[in-house]
Scaffold this motif. Structure first.
Motif, mmCIF file in Angstrom:
data_model
loop_
_atom_site.group_PDB
_atom_site.id
_atom_site.type_symbol
_atom_site.label_atom_id
_atom_site.label_comp_id
_atom_site.label_asym_id
_atom_site.label_seq_id
_atom_site.Cartn_x
_atom_site.Cartn_y
_atom_site.Cartn_z
ATOM 1 N N HIS A 79 -49.233 -57.469 -16.677
ATOM 2 C CA HIS A 79 -50.133 -57.517 -15.527
ATOM 3 C C HIS A 79 -49.830 -56.346 -14.589
ATOM 4 O O HIS A 79 -48.780 -55.715 -14.684
ATOM 5 N N CYS A 149 -51.537 -66.631 -16.643
ATOM 6 C CA CYS A 149 -52.663 -66.310 -17.518
ATOM 7 C C CYS A 149 -53.235 -67.613 -18.086
ATOM 8 O O CYS A 149 -52.547 -68.307 -18.838
ATOM 9 N N ARG A 200 -56.137 -58.853 -19.556
ATOM 10 C CA ARG A 200 -57.570 -58.858 -19.870
ATOM 11 C C ARG A 200 -57.866 -59.270 -21.312
ATOM 12 O O ARG A 200 -59.016 -59.561 -21.640
ATOM 13 N N ASN A 203 -58.190 -63.276 -20.319
ATOM 14 C CA ASN A 203 -58.984 -63.762 -19.191
ATOM 15 C C ASN A 203 -59.945 -62.676 -18.718
ATOM 16 O O ASN A 203 -59.754 -61.495 -19.013
ATOM 17 N N THR A 205 -60.733 -60.341 -16.379
ATOM 18 C CA THR A 205 -60.032 -59.633 -15.310
ATOM 19 C C THR A 205 -59.889 -58.165 -15.660
ATOM 20 O O THR A 205 -59.905 -57.803 -16.843
ATOM 21 N N CYS A 207 -57.198 -56.616 -14.888
ATOM 22 C CA CYS A 207 -55.747 -56.498 -15.038
ATOM 23 C C CYS A 207 -55.358 -56.235 -16.502
ATOM 24 O O CYS A 207 -55.944 -56.834 -17.405
ATOM 25 N N LEU A 259 -62.937 -58.483 -13.144
ATOM 26 C CA LEU A 259 -62.391 -58.964 -11.888
ATOM 27 C C LEU A 259 -61.059 -58.306 -11.561
ATOM 28 O O LEU A 259 -60.359 -57.825 -12.439
ATOM 29 N N GLU A 261 -57.163 -58.322 -9.404
ATOM 30 C CA GLU A 261 -56.006 -59.204 -9.374
ATOM 31 C C GLU A 261 -55.764 -59.582 -7.918
ATOM 32 O O GLU A 261 -56.680 -59.940 -7.224
#
Length: 269
Positions: A79, A149, A200, A203, A205, A207, A259, A261
């Motif tokens: 992350h 996560c 990513r 999820n 994101t 990140c 998205l 973080e």
């Protein structure tokens, strides 16, 4: 939260890394390309990196008992914190970051403790995140249930890297510290270096940021070299890898990167 003035002393965590390690990290960051085995990374030390435990950085007690699972982790997930890319590389800054993350996770997210297992600061300091993560890593038999996560918190080790790496690469010393930590985790839990992923991958994101995510193939190679093992397993393939099938089953879609973080403004400058 008040932080000390930017650290000017050369006595930082970065000084713990050999010239070869930092230069290798810088080369990987500059190219994100394959490195020959003889040049990738420094010799791995079974002692692993120095990790600042929860007690040492002044962590609050978890709001309820941390759950220790009987299983070993199956992978590592990388992350970024999406915080400022500061030039304060001091231990004090690393500790302030760890405290800020815990405050956000407990007071804003409502979690029992810090969500991830470990944090790597821009100054290359490595800190324990959730309580008992370090002790269980040292045992090599069990892991702490985390909150870094969705869908992976019982089967993976989460590592936060201080900074925002959407358009900028992490400092070479931070990259070297991340590689050392990943090698240490792989060594203790018997994981292959190929089992290193980005947030990513599981999820929706952005990140860990486009630049750090693009470095994951080089990171896997550097970790494999530190361990003295070949990176013989194929790179993740969305069409063939069973982990990606799991992603589709869990989310109903391929991994996305839309998205951001955290942390919220105000916890750190």
């Amino acid at each position: 939260m008040t932080l000390p003035a930017p650290h000017q002393s050369p006595t930082t965590a970065a000084s713990r890394y050999t010239r070869r390690s930092v230069l290798t990290g810088a080369f990987a960051l500059a190219t994100a390309a394959a490195l020959p085995v003889a040049a990738a990374g420094r010799a791995y030390s079974a002692a692993g990196p120095e990790i600042i435990g929860c007690a040492a950085w002044g962590a609050r007690a978890a709001s309820e008992p941390v759950v220790v699972l009987a299983n070993r982790p199956e992978r590592i997930i990388v992350h970024h914190t999406a915080t400022a890319n500061v030039t304060d590389y001091s231990r004090q800054r690393a500790i302030a970051l760890a405290r800020a993350i815990q405050t956000y996770h407990m007071d804003a997210q409502g979690w029992i403790d810090t969500g991830q297992h470990f944090t790597v600061s821009r100054g290359a300091f490595v800190l324990e995140g959730r309580h008992n993560s370090l002790a269980e890593l040292n045992s090599g038999r069990r892991q702490v249930r985390a909150a870094h996560c969705v869908g992976q918190n019982t089967v993976s080790i989460g590592i936060e890297n201080e900074g925002t790496y959407t358009s900028e690469a992490p400092p070479a010393a931070q990259y070297a510290a991340l590689a050392d930590l990943c090698a240490h985790i792989c060594d203790h839990y018997g994981l292959p270096a190929s089992e290193i992923y980005g947030h990513r991958d599981f999820n929706s994101t952005a990140c860990p940021g486009d630049r750090l995510y693009a470095l994951l193939p080089a990171l896997r190679r550097d970790v494999a070299t530190r361990l003295g093992t070949p990176l013989s397993e194929p790179e993740p393939n969305p069409d063939e890898d069973p982990v990606w099938d799991l992603v589709r089953q869990t989310t109903g879609r391929p991994p996305a990167a839309t998205l951001g973080e955290y942390l919220p403004a105000g916890l750190l400058p």
